[in-house]
Design a protein around this motif. Structure first.
Motif, PDB file in Angstrom:
ATOM      1  N   ARG A  13      65.824  39.176  18.151  1.00  0.00           N
ATOM      2  CA  ARG A  13      64.770  38.193  18.397  1.00  0.00           C
ATOM      3  C   ARG A  13      63.540  38.489  17.540  1.00  0.00           C
ATOM      4  O   ARG A  13      63.449  39.545  16.903  1.00  0.00           O
ATOM      5  CB  ARG A  13      64.395  38.210  19.884  1.00  0.00           C
TER       6      ARG A  13
ATOM      7  N   GLU B  64      70.784  38.074  28.355  1.00  0.00           N
ATOM      8  CA  GLU B  64      69.344  38.356  28.381  1.00  0.00           C
ATOM      9  C   GLU B  64      68.936  38.971  29.712  1.00  0.00           C
ATOM     10  O   GLU B  64      68.111  39.881  29.762  1.00  0.00           O
ATOM     11  CB  GLU B  64      68.544  37.079  28.129  1.00  0.00           C
TER      12      GLU B  64
ATOM     13  N   ARG C 213      60.230  41.048  23.130  1.00  0.00           N
ATOM     14  CA  ARG C 213      61.676  41.344  23.066  1.00  0.00           C
ATOM     15  C   ARG C 213      61.931  42.557  22.167  1.00  0.00           C
ATOM     16  O   ARG C 213      62.709  43.448  22.513  1.00  0.00           O
ATOM     17  CB  ARG C 213      62.441  40.134  22.529  1.00  0.00           C
TER      18      ARG C 213
ATOM     19  N   SER D 193      65.359  37.094  33.443  1.00  0.00           N
ATOM     20  CA  SER D 193      65.060  36.531  32.116  1.00  0.00           C
ATOM     21  C   SER D 193      63.664  35.926  32.065  1.00  0.00           C
ATOM     22  O   SER D 193      62.980  35.998  31.041  1.00  0.00           O
ATOM     23  CB  SER D 193      66.102  35.476  31.739  1.00  0.00           C
TER      24      SER D 193
END
Length: 592
Positions: free
Chosen positions: A325, A283, A330, A219
Motif C-alpha cells: 500500500r 486486511e 499501512r 479493517s
C-alpha cells in the motif's frame, strides 16, 4: 393548530377497524406529529400516544415519528427531553420491531459528519432493544444494523495524538465503547451456545454476523489507528476496543492461532454461503496480527508454542499486503509487523527453502519501494533498518541466493550498492579463521561477483546515476585484492582477475575518461558563456531535463556548481579505480 390536527386524525382512526388505515391517514399523522414535536408540544403528544385507545394506531404509525423525535433529542432542549425520551421508550415498546429497525437505521444513515457520534450514542440502546425483541430471527437484522453502524463510524477521523484520544475530539472513542455494549448481549448468546454444546456451527447466522462485525472493525477503524503504549496512555478506549474485538473472536469460536495460519495452511474447507476470502479478509487478519505481535493485545489467549519461524511465515502474507500500500499508516504497520516477526527469529537461521515462497520474494520487493519511493523519511529509515534485520536472519546459503536475486531484480543503484556492501561484509566474515564457507569463498562466490562487477551499458553507463553501486563495487574489489593474498586466493578473485580487467575495469576507465572529458568541456564552455553574458542586466537561466522531468530553471552559477560537483564525483571514482590498478600493476611487476 397542529395539535388539533393530530387529535382529529387519531380520533378518526379510532373508528377504523382491522388497522386498515389509508396512506392519507399516515401522512396526516406524520405531518401533525412532526409539527407538534418541533413546536415543543411533546408532552401533549405523549399523552395521546400512551392512551390505550390509540395503541393500534401507534403500533402501525408511531415509528414514523422517529425522525423528528431523534432530531429533537439531539438538540437537547431541557424542557422537551423527558417527554421525548418517554415517547421514544413507548414507541420501542409498542411499534413493530422491524419497522422500528428501519426507522432507526435511517436516522443513523442520515446523520451528517458533525453529528455521527451523538446520533450513534443516542440510538445504540434503542437499536439493541429493538433487535432483542426480534428473538431467534434477529441474526440478519443484527448484521444489517452492525454494517450500517460501522459504515458511519468509518467516517469519523482517527485520533493521532495522545491528547486527541484523551479528549475524544472526533467522537470515535465513545462510539467504539458504545458499540461494545451494543453487541454484548449477542456475544453472550453465542457464548451460551458454546458453553452448552462445547462447540458451535461455523454457519450459525448470528455467529457469522458477529464475525463480520469483528473483521470490519479490524479493517476500519483499527487498521487506521496507531494505538498508544500503556506507558504513554494508561486509559485508552481504542486499545480497549481492539482487545475486546479479539476477545469476541475467541468467544464466538474463532481460534486466533488458526486465523493467523489460515493462509499458510491453505484451508479451503469452510462451508456455507460466505466465501472464505469474504469471511476472513486479509486486511482484517493483517490488523489482527499487528495487534497480537506489535501491540501485544490478547496475548494471554494466544499460545506461545508456535515457532518463531512459523509465525514469521504466517505473517509474511500480511506484511506483503501492508507494504504494497501507499498510505503511511499501512506502511508503518507493515514495517512494525515485519520487524517484530523477525526479532523473534535467531540470526543466521532462516533456511534457503523459504526463498521459494512467493512472499519471501515479494516482501523485499515491496520494501525496496518503501526505501526508494516513500516520501516519509522516518518510514524510509525504518525500512532500511528492517531490510538489514531481514538479511541478518537468513542462513549463509539463503543470504547468497537473496543477494543474487536482489541484484537481478532491484534495478536501483542505491539498493544494489547496499546489497554489495552486505556481500563485502559476508566475504570479510568468511575470510576470518574458522568462518570459511562454500558460498562466499571460491567457486560459488565468482558468479555473484560477476553480477557485482559489471557495468549495465559498458563504457556508456551513466556513472553518476549508478554512483552508489559503482563505489561499493570498487570498494569491494579493492578490499578483496588487499585482504585475500594471491598465494592464498581463498575467494578466487585472483583467478578471475583477467576477466574483471577486461569486462569491468577497462570499460570503467574508458567511461570515466569520456565522462570527465565531456563535463570538463561543458564547464569550460559554461564559464566562457558566463563571461560573455555577465554584462547583461539580467542573469540568464537555462532549463535541465533529467529522466524526462523538467527541473527548476538554473542560473549560470548553479549550472557551474552542478558540473563541478559531477567532476568531483568522477575524481572520487578515479581515486579508488587508480588504487585498484596500482595493486594489479604491483602484482604483475616482475621482482628485480
Amino acid at each position: 393548530m397542529a395539535l388539533e390536527q393530530l387529535s382529529d386524525v387519531v380520533q378518526r382512526c379510532q373508528a377504523i377497524k382491522d388497522e386498515s388505515y389509508s396512506s392519507q391517514d399516515y401522512d396526516l399523522f406524520l405531518a401533525a406529529g412532526r409539527t407538534c414535536i418541533e413546536q415543543g408540544d411533546s408532552a401533549q403528544v405523549l399523552s395521546i400516544l400512551v392512551d390505550e385507545k390509540n395503541k393500534s394506531i401507534v403500533r402501525c404509525m408511531g415509528w414514523n415519528l422517529l425522525g423528528p423525535l431523534v432530531q429533537m433529542l439531539l438538540k437537547k432542549e431541557d424542557k422537551n427531553l423527558p417527554h421525548c425520551h418517554a415517547i421514544l421508550s413507548h414507541l420501542l415498546e409498542v411499534c413493530s420491531p422491524k419497522e422500528l429497525l428501519v426507522g432507526l437505521l435511517e436516522q443513523v444513515e442520515e446523520a451528517d459528519s458533525a453529528s455521527i457520534a451523538e446520533t450513534l450514542t443516542l440510538l445504540l440502546k434503542p437499536l439493541q432493544t429493538v433487535l432483542l425483541r426480534l428473538g431467534m430471527k434477529k441474526a440478519s437484522s443484527v448484521g444489517m444494523a452492525l454494517s450500517t453502524l460501522l459504515s458511519q463510524v468509518a467516517r469519523l477521523p482517527v485520533p493521532v495524538t495522545k491528547e486527541q484520544e484523551e479528549d475524544d475530539v472526533f467522537g470515535l472513542c465513545c462510539c467504539c465503547t458504545a458499540l461494545l455494549q451494543f453487541v454484548k448481549p449477542f456475544v453472550e448468546e453465542i457464548k451460551e451456545i458454546v458453553k452448552d454444546n462445547n462447540r458451535i456451527s461455523k454457519d450459525n447466522e448470528l455467529r457469522v454476523e458477529l464475525l463480520k462485525f469483528c473483521m470490519k472493525s479490524l479493517s476500519e477503524p483499527l487498521l487506521e489507528v496507531q494505538l498508544k503504549d500503556p506507558d504513554t496512555l494508561q486509559k485508552s478506549p481504542l486499545r480497549d476496543f481492539a482487545t475486546e474485538i479479539l476477545m469476541i473472536l475467541s468467544n464466538i469460536g474463532e481460534s486466533l492461532p488458526d486465523l493467523l495460519s489460515r493462509n499458510v495452511l491453505k484451508r479451503r474447507e469452510v462451508p456455507g454461503f460466505l466465501e472464505e476470502e469474504v469471511r476472513y479478509p486479509k486486511e482484517s487478519l493483517a490488523c489482527m496480527c499487528h495487534l497480537l505481535f506489535v501491540n501485544h493485545i490478547a496475548v494471554d489467549i494466544f499460545p506461545a508454542v508456535l515457532s518463531s519461524v512459523f509465525v514469521l511465515q504466517c505473517n509474511m502474507e500480511y506484511i506483503e499486503l501492508l507494504l504494497s500500500r501507499t498510505e503511511g499508516s499501512r506502511l508503518q504497520k507493515g514495517l512494525e509487523l515485519y520487524e517484530k516477526s523477525l526479532v523473534r527469529v535467531e540470526d543466521n537461521s532462516l533456511p534457503v527453502d523459504l526463498l521459494e515462497l512467493k512472499t519471501f520474494f515479494s516482501v523485499p520487493q515491496n520494501l525496496v519501494k518503501v526505501l526508494t519511493l516513500c516520501p516519509d523519511q522516518t518510514l524510509r529509515t525504518k525500512g532500511l533498518k528492517v531490510f538489514q534485520l531481514s538479511i541478518d536472519k537468513f542462513s549463509t546459503e539463503a543470504k547468497y541466493k537473496f543477494f543474487r536475486g536482489m541484484l537481478k531484480t532491484s534495478h536501483h543503484a542505491g539498493v544494489e550498492g547496499y546489497i554489495i556492501k552486505n556481500i563485502k561484509n559476508q566475504i570479510d566474515f568468511s575470510l576470518k579463521p574458522c568462518n570459511g564457507n562454500e558460498w562466499f569463498l571460491g567457486k560459488h562466490l565468482l558468479p555473484l561477483l560477476r553480477l557485482v562487477l559489471c557495468l549495465p551499458h559498458g563504457p556508456e553507463t551513466d556513472l553518476l546515476q549508478n554512483l552508489d553501486r559503482i563505489m561499493e563495487s570498487l570498494n569491494l574489489l579493492r578490499y578483496m585484492l588487499i585482504r585475500d593474498k594471491e598465494w592464498e586466493n581463498e575467494t578466487g578473485i585472483w583467478t578471475e582477475l583477467y576477466k574483471i580487467e577486461d569486462h569491468y575495469l577497462k570499460p570503467m576507465r574508458t567511461g570515466l575518461n569520456m565522462s570527465k572529458a565531456h563535463y570538463e568541456a561543458e564547464l569550460k564552455s559554461m564559464k566562457a558563456n558566463k563571461k560573455i553574458t555577465s554584462k547583461d542586466s539580467q542573469a540568464s537561466v537555462c532549463t535541465l531535463t533529467v529522466d524526462n522531468e523538467k527541473l527548476p530553471d538554473m542560473t549560470p552559477e548553479m549550472q557551474i556548481q552542478v558540473l563541478q560537483s559531477a567532476l568531483f564525483t568522477f575524481d572520487l571514482i578515479e581515486s579508488v579505480l587508480a588504487r585498484i590498478e596500482e595493486i594489479i600493476e604491483a602484482k604483475e611487476r616482475p621482482l628485480s
